[in-house]
Design an enzyme around this catalytic site. Sequence first.
Site, mmCIF file in Angstrom:
data_model
loop_
_atom_site.group_PDB
_atom_site.id
_atom_site.type_symbol
_atom_site.label_atom_id
_atom_site.label_comp_id
_atom_site.label_asym_id
_atom_site.label_seq_id
_atom_site.Cartn_x
_atom_site.Cartn_y
_atom_site.Cartn_z
ATOM 1 N N GLY A 268 4.990 -20.327 7.107
ATOM 2 C CA GLY A 268 3.960 -20.666 6.128
ATOM 3 C C GLY A 268 3.604 -22.130 6.004
ATOM 4 O O GLY A 268 2.797 -22.508 5.164
ATOM 5 N N THR B 160 0.683 -21.996 12.844
ATOM 6 C CA THR B 160 -0.396 -21.259 13.495
ATOM 7 C C THR B 160 -1.736 -21.965 13.293
ATOM 8 O O THR B 160 -2.525 -22.125 14.233
ATOM 9 C CB THR B 160 -0.473 -19.825 12.919
ATOM 10 O OG1 THR B 160 0.836 -19.259 12.950
ATOM 11 C CG2 THR B 160 -1.432 -18.962 13.700
ATOM 12 N N GLU C 6 9.783 -22.404 -27.231
ATOM 13 C CA GLU C 6 9.642 -23.172 -25.984
ATOM 14 C C GLU C 6 9.495 -24.663 -26.258
ATOM 15 O O GLU C 6 10.069 -25.491 -25.551
ATOM 16 C CB GLU C 6 8.424 -22.678 -25.191
ATOM 17 C CG GLU C 6 8.501 -21.216 -24.785
ATOM 18 C CD GLU C 6 9.755 -20.891 -23.989
ATOM 19 O OE1 GLU C 6 10.007 -21.572 -22.977
ATOM 20 O OE2 GLU C 6 10.472 -19.961 -24.395
HETATM 21 P P1 ADP Z 1 3.059 -20.632 9.918
HETATM 22 O O1 ADP Z 1 2.410 -20.378 11.241
HETATM 23 O O2 ADP Z 1 3.769 -21.938 9.856
HETATM 24 O O3 ADP Z 1 3.909 -19.500 9.441
HETATM 25 P P2 ADP Z 1 0.363 -20.392 8.982
HETATM 26 O O4 ADP Z 1 -0.343 -21.384 9.804
HETATM 27 O O5 ADP Z 1 0.264 -18.964 9.416
HETATM 28 O O6 ADP Z 1 1.894 -20.774 8.813
HETATM 29 O O7 ADP Z 1 -0.146 -20.519 7.478
HETATM 30 C C1 ADP Z 1 -0.759 -19.450 6.795
HETATM 31 C C2 ADP Z 1 -1.911 -19.950 5.950
HETATM 32 O O8 ADP Z 1 -1.440 -20.843 4.940
HETATM 33 C C3 ADP Z 1 -2.917 -20.741 6.719
HETATM 34 O O9 ADP Z 1 -3.869 -19.927 7.322
HETATM 35 C C4 ADP Z 1 -3.528 -21.619 5.642
HETATM 36 O O10 ADP Z 1 -4.472 -20.923 4.872
HETATM 37 C C5 ADP Z 1 -2.341 -21.913 4.760
HETATM 38 N N1 ADP Z 1 -1.676 -23.165 5.133
HETATM 39 C C6 ADP Z 1 -0.412 -23.304 5.609
HETATM 40 N N2 ADP Z 1 -0.119 -24.595 5.830
HETATM 41 C C7 ADP Z 1 -1.210 -25.310 5.510
HETATM 42 C C8 ADP Z 1 -1.537 -26.699 5.543
HETATM 43 N N3 ADP Z 1 -0.650 -27.626 5.959
HETATM 44 N N4 ADP Z 1 -2.769 -27.075 5.144
HETATM 45 C C9 ADP Z 1 -3.663 -26.164 4.727
HETATM 46 N N5 ADP Z 1 -3.417 -24.839 4.674
HETATM 47 C C10 ADP Z 1 -2.210 -24.401 5.059
#
Ligand code: ADP
Length: 465
Positions: free
Chosen positions: A69, A73, A288
Site C-alpha cells: 500500500g 505499483t 472525553e
Molecule cells: P503497493 O503496490 O505498494 O502495495 P499501490 O501502488 O498498489 O501500493 O497503492 C494502492 C493505491 O494507494 C494507489 O493506487 C494510490 O491510489 C494509493 N497510494 C499509495 N501510495 C501512494 C502515494 N505515495 N501517493 C499517492 N497515492 C498513493
Amino acid sequence: SGARVRRASNKRLPEYLERGVDVKFTDVAGLGKIRLELEEIVKFFTHGEMYRRRGVKIPGGILLCGPPGVGKTLLAKAVAGEAGVNFFSISASQFVEIYVGVGASRVRALYQEARENAPSVVFIDELDAVGRERGLIKGSGGQERDATLNQLLVSLDGFEGRGEVITIASTNRPDILDPALVRPGRFDRKIFIPKPGLIGRMEILQVHARKKPMAEDLDYMAVASMTDGMVGAELANIVEIAAINMMRDGRTELTTDDLLQAAQIEERGMLDRKDRSLETWRQVAINEAAMAVVAVNFPDMKNIEFLTINPRAGRELGYVRVKMDHIKFKEGMLSRQSILDHITVQFAPRAADELWYGEDQLSTIWAETSDNARSAARSLVLGGLSDKHHGLNNFWVADRINDIDVEALRILNMCYERAKEILGRNRTLMDEVVEKLVQKKSLTKQEFFTLVELYGSSKPMPPSI
Ligand code: ADP
C-alpha cells in the site's frame, strides 16, 4: 482436465498489458528523494542510446521494496507513464500454479509480449511469491515454483537491447529472495519505499484531494497527524470515504471533519449512528474532555492528536487520541511518574462526573477507564515502582495480597484527587471544550490547543505525588 489444457496454452496475455499509461510522478506523493532514482529509470528509456554509447549498463531489473500500500505499483506505472512506454503487470502469486509448467510458460509468454511491444515496463507484484530462495519449499509446489523462477532468470538475462524492456518488481521481503535474482544484471537495484511520515501523509492526502471538491481551509496537517502509521492506500481510501459521506449528506464540499471522521472509519470500522439525547452527548463530551484536559498537564501525554464524541461500533463512547512515545512504551521504559500520570488521566472521567454531576449522580460512563486506572495501579505496585519501597530494593514482595491492594488503593486515591484538582482549576477550559464537542462532535489537535491557550490554567504541576 480441460482447465489445465486451456491454461497451459494461454500464451497471449493481453489482460496484463496497459497501453498509454496516464499515471505520472505527480500522482505519487510523499517520496522525497526516492523520486530522483525513479526519474533516472525513466531516462534509461528516454535517453537509452546515450547510456549505451557511453558504455553505461542499464539495469535489467529494479526492486521496489516496502510494505503493502505504499505505492510501489503506482510508482512502476508512473515510470511507464513518464517514459511513455507500455506497461505489463502480473502478480507473481499468479505464476505459482498447481500445474507444473504453467508458471514458467506464463513468464515466457509475458516477456515475449513485452518484447513485441517494446519499449515496455514489466511489473511483477509480490516477487517473493516466486522468488523465494530455491530449495526452501519442498514437494511439487516447490518444484513448480523453481521452474518458474528459472524461467524468470532466463527472461531477465535474455535481452540484447537492454533498456527496451525494464522489469520492476515489488516485494516486502527482499531478504528472502533467491540470491540468483539479485545478482548483477538482474534485480541489481533496490529502492526502499518506507511508510510515509507526517509530511508524506499530508502530501498524499493532497494528491488525492485534487480531484475532489475540498473546502478551501482544509486542515491537511490535522488529518495527517492523526493517521500515524497509515500508508498511501489507506489515505486514498479516507478521501473516498469522506467523499461518499459528503454526497450522502447532500453537501458539496469536503471539510476537515469529513476527513477526520473518514480516518476513524478507516481505522476503527464503521460509525454506529445511534441517536443520542443532547444530555447524553454532553455527558460523553465531559468524559472525553476531562481526559484531554488532564492529559495536557503531563509531559508523556500532552501530545493530544484528536478528540471526538462520535459513537463507535462497539461499546466505546468517544475517543481521545493521545500520542505516547512509542519506543519508550514498547521497551517498558515508562517512568513511575508517567504511569501515575496515566492513572490520573484514566480517572479524569470519573472525577469530572463527580464535579459536574455530583457524587450521588455518578454514572457508569467512566467504568472502563477506571478499570484501566485500577489495573495500572496494581501493576505499578507489583512491578516494584510504588512509593512504599521506592529507593529501597527490588526484593520487596507483598506479604499478603491485601498489601498490594492497600498500596494500589493509596495510589488510586492520590491520582483521583489529583485529577479532581486539575479539573477544578480548569473549569472554564472544560466548559469550552465540552461545548465545542457537543456542537461539532470532534476537535482537531489545533482546535483543542487553541482552547487550552485561551482558557487553560497555567499553574505548573508538582513534579511528583
Ligand atoms: P503497493 O503496490 O505498494 O502495495 P499501490 O501502488 O498498489 O501500493 O497503492 C494502492 C493505491 O494507494 C494507489 O493506487 C494510490 O491510489 C494509493 N497510494 C499509495 N501510495 C501512494 C502515494 N505515495 N501517493 C499517492 N497515492 C498513493
